[in-house]
Design a protein around this motif. Structure first.
Motif, PDB file in Angstrom:
ATOM      1  N   PRO A   1       3.720  47.027  35.603  1.00 40.08           N
ATOM      2  CA  PRO A   1       4.371  46.323  34.570  1.00 40.08           C
ATOM      3  C   PRO A   1       5.920  47.386  34.572  1.00 40.08           C
ATOM      4  O   PRO A   1       6.177  47.910  35.423  1.00 40.08           O
ATOM      5  CB  PRO A   1       3.011  47.826  33.541  1.00 40.08           C
ATOM      6  N   ILE A   2       6.484  46.820  33.437  1.00 40.95           N
ATOM      7  CA  ILE A   2       7.543  48.032  33.134  1.00 40.95           C
ATOM      8  C   ILE A   2       8.026  47.863  32.007  1.00 40.95           C
ATOM      9  O   ILE A   2       7.837  47.519  31.011  1.00 40.95           O
ATOM     10  CB  ILE A   2       9.195  46.914  33.811  1.00 40.95           C
ATOM     11  N   ALA A   3       8.470  49.354  32.301  1.00 38.18           N
ATOM     12  CA  ALA A   3       8.895  49.981  30.467  1.00 38.18           C
ATOM     13  C   ALA A   3       9.640  48.888  29.628  1.00 38.18           C
ATOM     14  O   ALA A   3       9.367  48.567  28.297  1.00 38.18           O
ATOM     15  CB  ALA A   3       9.741  50.955  30.584  1.00 38.18           C
ATOM     16  N   ASN A   4      10.756  48.182  29.851  1.00 30.35           N
ATOM     17  CA  ASN A   4      11.632  47.929  28.844  1.00 30.35           C
ATOM     18  C   ASN A   4      11.705  45.432  29.162  1.00 30.35           C
ATOM     19  O   ASN A   4      12.145  45.078  30.036  1.00 30.35           O
ATOM     20  CB  ASN A   4      12.737  47.790  29.211  1.00 30.35           C
ATOM     21  N   GLY A   5       9.703  45.767  29.620  1.00 27.61           N
ATOM     22  CA  GLY A   5       9.450  43.919  30.009  1.00 27.61           C
ATOM     23  C   GLY A   5      10.142  43.596  29.208  1.00 27.61           C
ATOM     24  O   GLY A   5      10.649  43.345  27.623  1.00 27.61           O
ATOM     25  N   ASP A   6       9.811  41.976  29.243  1.00 30.31           N
ATOM     26  CA  ASP A   6      10.362  40.542  27.855  1.00 30.31           C
ATOM     27  C   ASP A   6       9.239  40.635  27.337  1.00 30.31           C
ATOM     28  O   ASP A   6       9.677  40.593  26.147  1.00 30.31           O
ATOM     29  CB  ASP A   6      10.509  39.829  29.508  1.00 30.31           C
TER      30      ASP A   6
ATOM     31  N   ILE B   1       1.384  32.703  31.061  1.00 32.31           N
ATOM     32  CA  ILE B   1       2.513  34.659  31.672  1.00 32.31           C
ATOM     33  C   ILE B   1       2.726  35.266  32.584  1.00 32.31           C
ATOM     34  O   ILE B   1       2.725  36.141  33.149  1.00 32.31           O
ATOM     35  CB  ILE B   1       2.468  34.945  29.310  1.00 32.31           C
ATOM     36  N   LEU B   2       1.382  34.922  32.561  1.00 32.53           N
ATOM     37  CA  LEU B   2       0.327  36.621  33.717  1.00 32.53           C
ATOM     38  C   LEU B   2       0.844  35.677  35.294  1.00 32.53           C
ATOM     39  O   LEU B   2       1.742  36.435  36.414  1.00 32.53           O
ATOM     40  CB  LEU B   2      -1.026  36.445  33.610  1.00 32.53           C
ATOM     41  N   ASN B   3       0.961  34.543  35.470  1.00 37.28           N
ATOM     42  CA  ASN B   3       1.396  33.723  36.660  1.00 37.28           C
ATOM     43  C   ASN B   3       2.785  34.206  36.864  1.00 37.28           C
ATOM     44  O   ASN B   3       3.581  34.346  37.408  1.00 37.28           O
ATOM     45  CB  ASN B   3       0.526  32.324  36.659  1.00 37.28           C
ATOM     46  N   GLN B   4       3.026  34.239  35.721  1.00 39.23           N
ATOM     47  CA  GLN B   4       5.526  34.424  35.579  1.00 39.23           C
ATOM     48  C   GLN B   4       5.097  35.308  36.294  1.00 39.23           C
ATOM     49  O   GLN B   4       6.127  35.364  37.173  1.00 39.23           O
ATOM     50  CB  GLN B   4       5.673  34.158  34.437  1.00 39.23           C
ATOM     51  N   ALA B   5       4.604  36.620  35.468  1.00 39.51           N
ATOM     52  CA  ALA B   5       4.868  37.825  35.815  1.00 39.51           C
ATOM     53  C   ALA B   5       4.181  38.207  37.376  1.00 39.51           C
ATOM     54  O   ALA B   5       5.131  38.757  37.920  1.00 39.51           O
ATOM     55  CB  ALA B   5       4.247  38.518  35.212  1.00 39.51           C
ATOM     56  N   ALA B   6       2.834  38.312  37.783  1.00 44.08           N
ATOM     57  CA  ALA B   6       3.448  38.034  39.360  1.00 44.08           C
ATOM     58  C   ALA B   6       3.612  37.692  39.783  1.00 44.08           C
ATOM     59  O   ALA B   6       3.869  37.968  41.351  1.00 44.08           O
ATOM     60  CB  ALA B   6       1.086  37.082  39.361  1.00 44.08           C
TER      61      ALA B   6
ATOM     62  N   LYS C   1       8.630  36.791  37.984  1.00 46.14           N
ATOM     63  CA  LYS C   1       9.943  35.778  36.567  1.00 46.14           C
ATOM     64  C   LYS C   1       9.854  35.965  35.785  1.00 46.14           C
ATOM     65  O   LYS C   1      11.055  36.226  34.658  1.00 46.14           O
ATOM     66  CB  LYS C   1       9.153  34.015  36.717  1.00 46.14           C
ATOM     67  N   THR C   2       8.880  37.100  35.682  1.00 43.95           N
ATOM     68  CA  THR C   2       8.035  37.738  34.362  1.00 43.95           C
ATOM     69  C   THR C   2       8.851  38.885  34.140  1.00 43.95           C
ATOM     70  O   THR C   2       8.242  39.425  35.048  1.00 43.95           O
ATOM     71  CB  THR C   2       8.741  36.849  32.724  1.00 43.95           C
ATOM     72  N   THR C   3       8.553  39.835  32.843  1.00 39.24           N
ATOM     73  CA  THR C   3       7.642  41.176  33.301  1.00 39.24           C
ATOM     74  C   THR C   3       7.441  41.866  31.866  1.00 39.24           C
ATOM     75  O   THR C   3       7.690  41.289  30.696  1.00 39.24           O
ATOM     76  CB  THR C   3       9.154  42.370  33.163  1.00 39.24           C
ATOM     77  N   ILE C   4       6.105  42.089  32.242  1.00 41.89           N
ATOM     78  CA  ILE C   4       5.730  43.147  31.064  1.00 41.89           C
ATOM     79  C   ILE C   4       5.412  44.325  30.895  1.00 41.89           C
ATOM     80  O   ILE C   4       5.610  45.043  31.572  1.00 41.89           O
ATOM     81  CB  ILE C   4       4.074  42.359  31.413  1.00 41.89           C
ATOM     82  N   THR C   5       6.073  43.980  29.490  1.00 40.06           N
ATOM     83  CA  THR C   5       5.302  46.088  29.229  1.00 40.06           C
ATOM     84  C   THR C   5       4.405  46.640  29.306  1.00 40.06           C
ATOM     85  O   THR C   5       2.742  46.234  29.462  1.00 40.06           O
ATOM     86  CB  THR C   5       5.625  46.385  27.986  1.00 40.06           C
TER      87      THR C   5
END
Length: 494
Positions: A356-361, A397-402, A405-409
């Motif tokens: 996870p990233i603090a300022n994720g998408d 969304i989870l696949n994209q994050a893995a 391709k995207t980030t999650i807080t």
RNA sequence: GGUACCUUGACCGAGUGGCUAGGUAGCGGUCUGCAAAACCGUCAACGGCAGUUCGAAUCUGCCAGGUACCUCCA
């Protein structure tokens, strides 16, 4: 209980807001199996449908008493006049005690339900254990003048009942139509009217399953058990009565008549009915002989099946359709469910690999919406296919994050996991198919890891022949290898 | 015959008077030594005819086809 549940009531043919009789408590009765044969796909439908209702209402904070009976007596094989009990008939064929048959198939039913992750009901009463209650019910109906005795049997006087109340309120029939459509009986009938149904049946001397009663030795009629046991465990008035649509008439219609004739009013507020499973557009059922047992699905041992399907695939397949729609079974549809479920579970497993990233998408806004969507779907008459479609969205969304391709807080990632667990596992009752991994299996897993380490070395040396050999041999044994940026992963197919 | 209901793209299957359901399969691409997986993009539907409406696949009528119950059935 912040959620408002709407459910479709067969009695009104409308969706109604669910309001239990006693706040915070729900009484639910569902017609269970007649245990004289193996459970087939059709039996899985109500079991899973009402398992979802049970799970969801409990999740909402209701204290639910869920009663699902085991019918081990009382369903007649042929015409009422010379009825032979289904259980007794099977017993004679196989030279076994009736109760032995009932126990055998009850055990197998339980095993199949457990495999399907269907929770056991709160109470599972047997019809044979409630003969006294059924006799009491018949006596009450007789006392109120809606039954008559004839040659040791007792029949419900439908015509008389229909004058005071309405027979056909659930199924939308008029008594005249029922009379016109009823089969003419052979020979002399004990009944005053061919539409009258048996409350108590006189037992012929050779009839094995028999009990003493005020009318002589006999056995209870077709519809008494559910009324008697529902009342015993849930009271004179309870909230939900469920079962398959094929039970609406005559079974549930007769139950209503019995309760009104005995206590003066209806017992049940909401009648819920699941639709049928079809095969080539036709109902799957005993009478057509086109059913596939659950065991056959689990083992793949049937000519229509190209492979074995896991219990979770069956469960998922059923949940991908709304319970009031028919589901048409086909090998192809099952394949699609199998792959879809795999995708969902894999997506869920991706969470481990996401940083996870603090300022994720993806933020809590997304998760709040996701959760709300899932609740809305469940509240709308238990719309499981819609819940599943929302879960697939989360999966993407989870696949994209893995895939970065995207980030999650961090808080959103944890919340997605919670929502996923709640709806996929707790409410829809799906579970990952890993099975309990034993120490032995873990050891084998380490061997696979070792091989993959060797393969990694071969790849680093650009020794593609060795690398491919390891991968292909593992694949042959059922281990699917995936290469990712961070190395290889594997899973065991089956 | 009576009663209830259904007809959605290659397949399964939601939903709705105007806002891409979803899955599987297919196609194109990204990634990869190759593959698989994943991801992105993409194709495609509302049985037929008429009506109501600014607008209907969604409401109404008719027609066609299908199913269930009326006998035990989940």
């Amino acid at each position: 209980m912040a959620q408002t549940v709407q459910l479709y009531n067969t009695l009104s043919r409308k969706k109604e807001v669910f309001t239990p009789i006693n706040p915070n408590h729900v009484g639910m009765y569902v017609c269970g199996p007649t245990v004289y044969g193996d459970a087939h796909l059709g039996h899985a439908r109500p079991a899973i449908t009402f398992d979802i209702v049970f799970r969801y209402l409990q999740h909402l904070g209701y204290k639910v008493r869920y009663v699902r009976n085991i019918t081990d007596v009382g369903h007649l094989e042929h015409d009422a006049d010379e009825g032979e009990d289904k259980i007794a008939k099977k017993a004679r064929l196989e030279q076994l005690e009736p109760m032995e048959i009932a126990q055998f198939y009850t055990n197998r039913f339980h095993k199949a339900m457990e495999a399907l992750n269907v929770l056991p009901p709160s109470i599972e009463p047997h019809a044979t254990g409630h003969i006294m209650e059924q006799i009491e019910l018949v006596k009450e109906i007789e006392k109120n003048g809606f039954a008559y005795e004839s040659k040791g049997s007792v029949y419900f006087d439908v015509e008389k009942y229909n004058k005071a109340h309405r027979y056909g309120i659930l199924s939308g029939r008029n008594l005249e139509d029922v009379i016109n459509a009823s089969r003419a009986l052979d020979g002399v009938s004990e009944k005053h009217n061919q539409v009258d149904f048996a409350l108590w049946k006189n037992a012929q001397p050779e009839h094995i399953m028999r009990w003493n009663s005020p009318w002589g030795a006999g056995f209870p009629g077709w519809h008494c058990e559910c009324t008697a046991m529902g009342r015993k465990y849930l009271g004179d008035h309870f909230d939900i009565h469920g079962g398959g649509m094929d039970l609406v008439f005559p079974h549930h219609e007769c139950e209503i008549a019995q309760s009104v004739a005995s206590q003066g009013d209806q017992m049940v507020t909401y009648w819920m009915h699941n639709n049928m499973i079809t095969i080539n557009g036709q109902k799957m059922g005993k009478s057509l002989g086109n059913f596939i047992t659950l065991d056959q699905f689990f083992t793949g041992n049937h000519k229509s099946l190209t492979e074995a399907y896991s219990p979770m695939t069956i469960r998922f397949f059923i949940l991908q359709a709304h319970y009031r729609s028919t589901v048409d079974f086909s090998n192809e549809a099952l394949q699609a469910s199998h792959k879809g479920l795999d995708r969902l579970m894999e997506g869920m497993a991706q969470i481990e690999r996401i940083t996870p990233i603090a300022n994720g998408d993806i933020t809590m806004d997304y998760v709040d919406k996701l959760r709300q969507n899932c609740y809305e779907a469940m509240n709308d008459d238990f719309n499981s296919p819609i819940v599943i479609s929302h879960l697939f969205d989360a999966c993407r969304i989870l696949n994209q994050a893995a895939d970065k391709k995207t980030t999650i807080t961090p808080d959103a990632l944890e919340a997605i996991q919670q929502v996923f667990h709640l709806f996929a596992f707790d409410i829809l009752g799906l579970r990952p198919e890993t099975g309990g991994s034993t120490g032995r299996e873990e050891a084998f897993g380490k061997v696979v890891d070792m091989l993959l380490t060797q393969r990694q070395k071969a790849k680093e040396n650009k020794d593609w022949a060795t690398s491919d050999l390891i991968r292909d041999e593992l694949a042959r044994l059922g281990f699917e290898v995936k290469d990712t940026k961070d190395g290889s992963t594997w899973k065991l197919n089956k």
